[in-house]
Enzyme design. Structure first.
Site, short mmCIF file in Angstrom:
data_model
loop_
_atom_site.label_atom_id
_atom_site.label_comp_id
_atom_site.label_asym_id
_atom_site.label_seq_id
_atom_site.Cartn_x
_atom_site.Cartn_y
_atom_site.Cartn_z
N GLU A 162 0.82 -1.22 0.00
CA GLU A 162 0.00 0.00 0.00
C GLU A 162 0.86 1.28 0.00
O GLU A 162 0.47 2.31 0.55
CB GLU A 162 -0.96 0.02 1.20
CG GLU A 162 -1.79 -1.25 1.37
CD GLU A 162 -2.84 -1.45 0.26
OE1 GLU A 162 -3.19 -0.47 -0.41
OE2 GLU A 162 -3.26 -2.61 0.07
N LEU A 163 2.05 1.17 -0.58
CA LEU A 163 3.02 2.27 -0.67
C LEU A 163 3.43 2.83 0.69
O LEU A 163 3.82 3.98 0.81
CB LEU A 163 2.49 3.41 -1.56
CG LEU A 163 2.12 3.06 -3.01
CD1 LEU A 163 1.92 4.34 -3.82
CD2 LEU A 163 3.16 2.20 -3.69
#
Lengths: 394, 428
Positions: free
Chosen positions: A146-147
């Site tokens: 999710e970065l």
């Protein structure tokens, strides 16, 4: 030179089945085979197969001019092996064109980076092996679940040999700065950073089919105009990062999303000076403009761009801490099935389902959530974890 | 002797102990050769179909469904009244529930129920008090069209029905108090419900309370003459233990809470006591079965205390699952803040599970072999749990004598006491 860098996140969790208190101690099959299989097949039909075919066609049409990148989670690849091998073959075909780059991430699409360096490194290693095995590439660019990113995580990643990492161009860390340049980790400048241009990414990923949006309908002419007006005197790169399910799943086929994507390279290559680049090429081509200090974790989730979708309430903290307290014991035991369950139980989605932020306006998130309430999600997860603990102690 | 009885739920469609009690009582009456016409508001399940029936049947009979329940039902005619009455909901919650269920606009609500000849719009009333009133009007019709000697109404939702039936038939009314508004809501009572309860008690010729505790509340809080109040404790039918033998798959002992997770049942005290026990002894699991408006708060608390690996929520359990849970339980705790009776400790005891009950419960009046504590005394609760888990002397004694004690509490005996109350009215 200006460039556009496409990156797609491809992930599906192993969802848990309904696991009651009465099952604890007597049932070590935790995952909902039926729904995992059905969901994967459905999304394959609506998204993975048509989109892969489109990109294969575009690569055929434009040769080296058109390039993209992916991050496939290990749990996703495991599901492809099990339920949709033809999709895996089509990703392999994409890899063989040479125009497609595969990034590194944690095997489980986990939050291990926040809790255990050892487990994090272990999972990155497992994932790397898997990518090598199928796609014959050794990733040099990393993208965390999710970065999720911070100075500390970036430092860990550089120490594992990666040259760059991609993360969110969050407003709270950029301030007046532009996401369209290459930055470096503030404590370990050897690690370069590619930042998501969330405005231009979300125009495609979130707003494309929204008829209330005053720019609807989005055409390639309009979009390439926007890219052109984003140019600066300095060479820049527009990072368009999004869920792969944007194509055909979040934005349905009848919204015209496939036609848009099909027409985009043509328009971009003929009406602008932009080129398509893969992440590793961007890192080589561009110089770092400045270090970027990010002491607290950011992610690409929600308005807040923080961790609270996964770790924001007591339910999540409790489940998360209880899970990672078992790490040492799991490896000491070394049992193969336990190790696999351990990996699958770490997938961030399990914690996402326990999020209470969206009690009021939960529509987007409900769509991805197999549970009626976060409380049910938590109880179900803890029942499974209780059984897992019993197996560990046997 | 024939009894016209008004209830609000009946097995298998039950949400709490009242349905079980009504079932036991009618069974006990049948055993003593008393005929019963049992009227219940129809449980939600197939309302859509009945809408149509209602509409077509305007101004005709309201109760049309006669069901033979099972073989022993010869003496009981089972009548369903079309109504969306739900037990255990106060008017505010009820409204919320009904609006969600039926999504009917406010304007449609008003036209019903208070009209004299039951005009049905084809939709149910969404206001609980309206429903109660409507039920009462229907009760009047039923009273006119059936023969019986005595009217028996269970709890406040059916008191107006009982009053109406009495007005139409002139037959004596017995009301049965299973719980009062003070039990359900503490001191924050709903005045409308209180007024209905009080009216029912005043109009009743006799009042049956499920415990002396409840009798005292009826006297103190409602100002009712003690002479017309009789306590008849609930009972429970013995069961064959072998029927639901179930093996648990772990070593830890199990401590169980079972009931609606609401203020009245004291779930928070159980959680705090569990936390205290777990600090001393990790070799135990706590199970909270049931659901209710304090469920989410309870889960939050368990997560906050970080005891979720040893504290499990089992959700609402069907009767067979309840027995399954009892069969693997080592201690049963009922920490009710206010419990007019409390039938579940009897169910636990009949399956050989020693019980800890709050002194603030009616059942503590008849049980000797149980640990009785104040609901708020979590130290003592934790101490008792620990003792029953570890000291076999006391747990074995409780199992042995507790079961005998419970097996002697039969519904036919309780029914006999109810019949004695009836007789004081009929022989007048």
């Amino acid at each position: 030179m200006e460039s556009v860098c496409f990156y797609f996140q491809v992930h599906q969790p192993f969802r848990l089945k309904r696991y009651s208190f009465f099952d604890i101690g007597g049932d070590d099959e935790y995952f909902d085979q039926y729904s995992n299989k059905t969901i994967l097949k459905k999304v394959a039909e609506k998204c993975y197969i048509p989109t892969n075919n489109l990109f294969l066609e575009l690569i055929k049409r434009y040769g080296k001019e058109f390039k993209i990148s992916y991050s496939l989670s290990g749990v996703f690849i495991d599901q492809l092996e099990k339920y949709a091998p033809q999709v895996l073959d089509s990703f392999i075909e994409l890899a063989e064109t040479g125009n497609v780059e595969f990034l590194s991430e944690t095997f489980s699409h986990s939050l291990a980076a926040l809790k255990s360096q050892k487990e994090f490194e272990h999972q990155v290693g497992l994932h790397k092996e898997k990518i090598k095995k199928y796609f014959k590439q050794t990733p040099t660019v990393f993208r965390n679940t999710e970065l999720i990113y911070s100075d500390r995580i970036g430092d860990m990643v550089q120490n594992m040999g990666y040259k760059g990492m991609i993360t969110e161009g969050a407003k709270q860390i950029l301030g007046w700065k532009s996401p369209n340049f290459v930055y470096a980790n503030a404590v370990n400048p050897k690690l370069k950073l590619l930042l998501k241009n969330y405005t231009l990414s979300d125009d495609i990923a979130f707003r494309f089919s929204n008829r209330d949006w005053n720019e609807w309908p989005l055409t390639t002419e309009k979009y390439v105009d926007w890219l052109n007006s984003a140019k600066t005197s300095q060479d820049s790169v527009i990072n368009l990062f999004m869920d792969y399910e944007t194509f055909g799943e979040h934005q349905w086929a009848d919204s015209g999303i496939f036609k848009f994507m099909e027409a985009l390279p043509e328009r971009l290559l003929n009406h602008s000076s932009y080129k398509f680049l893969k992440p590793s090429e961007v890192l080589k081509k561009y110089d770092v403009v400045s270090p970027l200090s990010i002491p607290n974790e950011i992610s690409w989730a929600d308005e807040e761009r923080d961790l609270t979708a996964w770790l924001g309430n007591d339910l999540q903290y409790d489940a998360f801490d209880k899970l990672y307290a078992l790490e040492e014991q799991v490896y000491k035991k070394g049992d193969e099935k336990l190790l696999k369950d351990w990996l699958y139980l770490q997938t961030s989605d399990h914690f996402y389902y326990m999020c209470t932020k969206w009690f009021s306006d939960g529509d987007v998130h409900k769509y991805f959530n197999p549970y009626d309430t976060p409380y049910v999600a938590y109880i179900n997860y803890m029942n499974v974890l209780s059984d897992f603990m019993i197996r560990l102690n046997k | 002797m024939k009894v016209l009885m008004f209830g609000w739920e009946f097995p298998p469609n039950i949400t709490g102990g009242l349905g079980t009690a009504c079932y036991g009582l009618t069974r006990g009456l049948a055993h003593n050769n008393i005929e019963t016409i049992f009227v219940v508001p129809k449980a939600y399940g197939d309302e859509d179909q009945s809408f149509v029936q209602l509409k077509d049947a305007e101004k005709t009979k309201i109760f049309q469904t006669r069901q033979e329940f099972s073989d022993f039902w010869e003496k009981i005619t089972y009548l369903e009244v079309n109504s969306s009455l739900l037990p255990y909901l106060d008017p505010v919650e009820y409204k919320k529930f009904i609006n969600e269920q039926y999504k009917i606009s406010q304007s449609e609500i008003k036209e019903q129920a208070f009209e004299t000849n039951f005009k049905f719009s084809g939709k149910y009333g969404k206001d609980l008090i309206t429903e109660v009133t409507r039920y009462a009007l229907i009760a009047g019709t039923i009273a006119q069209e059936n023969n019986f000697d005595i009217i028996h109404a269970h709890d406040w939702l059916t008191y107006p029905a009982g009053i109406a039936a009495k007005a139409f038939s002139g037959k004596p009314l017995v009301i049965h108090v299973h719980a009062t508004e003070f039990d359900r809501s503490g001191e924050n009572i709903n005045q409308t419900i209180y007024d209905i309860e009080r009216k029912g008690m005043e109009e009743a010729d006799r009042i049956i309370t499920v415990s002396n505790l409840t009798k005292q509340i009826v006297i103190d809080r409602y100002g009712i003459n003690p002479d017309k109040i009789h306590t008849v404790h609930n009972a429970v039918e013995p069961v064959e233990l072998a029927e639901f033998a179930f093996n648990k798959n772990f070593d830890e002992k199990i401590v169980t809470f079972l009931g609606r997770i609401t203020f009245q049942k004291g779930p928070e005290y159980f959680i705090e006591a569990a936390n205290k026990v777990l600090k001393k002894d990790r070799n135990v699991r706590f199970v909270m079965a049931g659901t209710g408006d304090m469920l989410h708060r309870s889960i939050d608390r368990v997560a906050k205390l970080r005891i979720s690996d040893k504290f499990h929520f089992a959700g609402f359990l069907r009767p067979d699952m309840v027995n399954k849970l009892f069969s693997i339980s080592d201690v049963y705790v009922m920490p009710s803040v206010s419990e007019p009776f409390g039938i579940s400790p009897l169910e636990a005891l009949r399956t050989n599970v020693p019980v800890i009950i709050s002194k603030q419960s009616g059942v503590s009046e008849i049980l000797n072999h149980a640990i009785k504590i104040d609901f708020w005394d979590i130290d003592e609760m934790a101490n008792s749990i620990y003792g029953l888990l570890h000291y076999e002397g006391i747990s074995n004694m409780f199992k042995k004598h507790g079961k005998t004690e419970v097996d002697n509490l039969k519904w036919e005996n309780a029914a006999r006491k109810v019949i004695d109350v009836y007789k004081t009215l009929i022989n007048q």
